[in-house]
Write an enzyme that holds these catalytic residues in place. Structure first.
Site, PDB file in Angstrom:
ATOM      1  CG  ASN A 135      -0.242   0.024   2.537  1.00 51.19           C
ATOM      2  OD1 ASN A 135       0.986   0.005   2.591  1.00 51.19           O
ATOM      3  ND2 ASN A 135      -0.997   0.055   3.623  1.00 51.19           N
ATOM      4  CG  HIS A 137       3.715   0.245   4.775  1.00 51.16           C
ATOM      5  ND1 HIS A 137       2.767  -0.747   4.877  1.00 51.16           N
ATOM      6  CD2 HIS A 137       4.903  -0.385   4.950  1.00 51.16           C
ATOM      7  CE1 HIS A 137       3.364  -1.908   5.091  1.00 51.16           C
ATOM      8  NE2 HIS A 137       4.656  -1.719   5.141  1.00 51.16           N
ATOM      9  CD  GLU A 142      -0.172   0.708   7.364  1.00 52.66           C
ATOM     10  OE1 GLU A 142      -0.009   0.805   6.132  1.00 52.66           O
ATOM     11  OE2 GLU A 142      -0.313  -0.382   7.938  1.00 52.66           O
TER      12      GLU A 142
END
Length: 249
Positions: A135, A137, A142
């Site tokens: 994603n 990160h 995050e």
């Protein structure tokens, strides 16, 4: 910025030599280290070369990116255990030379403040090694983590927990939180190299290539760093235009 290698082993060889050259130039180098399966061939090759050349590491200091909250250092899935098993014990670094954030401490807020302060007190990181999550990160920062963040506790996304769940016996054991070096801490490193290997990283690398600098894609901030290199094997680079790729070997 984007460099493609024929294989993960080729990246490991080049990157290991780069770290060794960094230490030879500055024997008291401060290294920022990462964990995960991507780093295993890098650490294996680096340990081999350290042993082959009897490299003096007595002045080196290391700081790790992150650690799970709630796992004791000796837990087999803690990053403390990972680093000792795959690197520190092999190259015989003394415990006084290595720093990892503790996710098993009495005052985690104080741990966060002190961790960033320790990095600053030693003059900052000379080199930071990074992986990337699917994603986007970096560390455990995050999506939508503030770019000016320092060491902090983060609730892990479901995507990240799924990615890391393969290392645990069952879903209930997968940690829900982690302590991580902040994006500002990472960006203050003098040099950064991010490594991505495997077809499962192709989509996120294409997203990183195409992304504007946006907190929705944490790794996108790296585009502003003056000394950033992104190393990929051919599989991870498969969705990026050939014209944007450089080669080092």
């Amino acid at each position: 910025m984007f460099f493609v290698f024929p294989s993960a082993d080729a990246i490991a060889q080049h990157l290991s030599q780069h770290i060794i050259d960094t230490i030879k130039r500055k024997p008291n180098a401060v290294l920022g280290l990462a964990t995960g399966s991507t780093m295993l061939p890098v650490y294996q090759r680096f340990a081999e070369q350290v042993q082959e050349h009897a490299l003096d590491l007595s002045q080196v200091t290391t700081y790790n990116l992150d650690e799970y909250v709630g796992l004791a250092p000796e837990h087999p899935q803690s990053y403390n255990h990972y680093m000792h098993e795959h690197l520190f014990d092999k190259i015989k670094l003394d415990d006084s030379q290595v720093y990892l954030p503790s996710g098993h401490c009495a005052d985690i807020d104080l741990e966060c403040k002190e961790y960033s302060a320790k990095i600053q007190a030693c003059g900052g990181l000379d080199f930071q090694l990074l992986g990337i999550g699917t994603n986007g990160h970096i560390g455990f920062n995050e999506p939508y983590t503030a770019f000016d963040s320092q060491t902090h506790v983060v609730e892990l996304s479901e995507n990240t927990r799924i990615d890391n769940g393969r290392f645990f016996d069952n879903w209930a054991e997968v940690p829900t939180h982690a302590i991580t070096m902040g994006i500002q801490d990472i960006m203050q490193a003098k040099e950064i190299i991010l490594v991505a290997t495997g077809a499962h990283k192709a989509e996120v690398m294409a997203n990183l290539f195409n992304s504007p600098i946006d907190e929705a894609m944490p790794a996108s901030i790296l585009k502003q760093h003056p000394r950033i290199k992104i190393f990929m094997d051919q599989s991870a680079a498969s969705l990026i235009p050939d014209s944007a790729l450089n080669t080092l070997c």
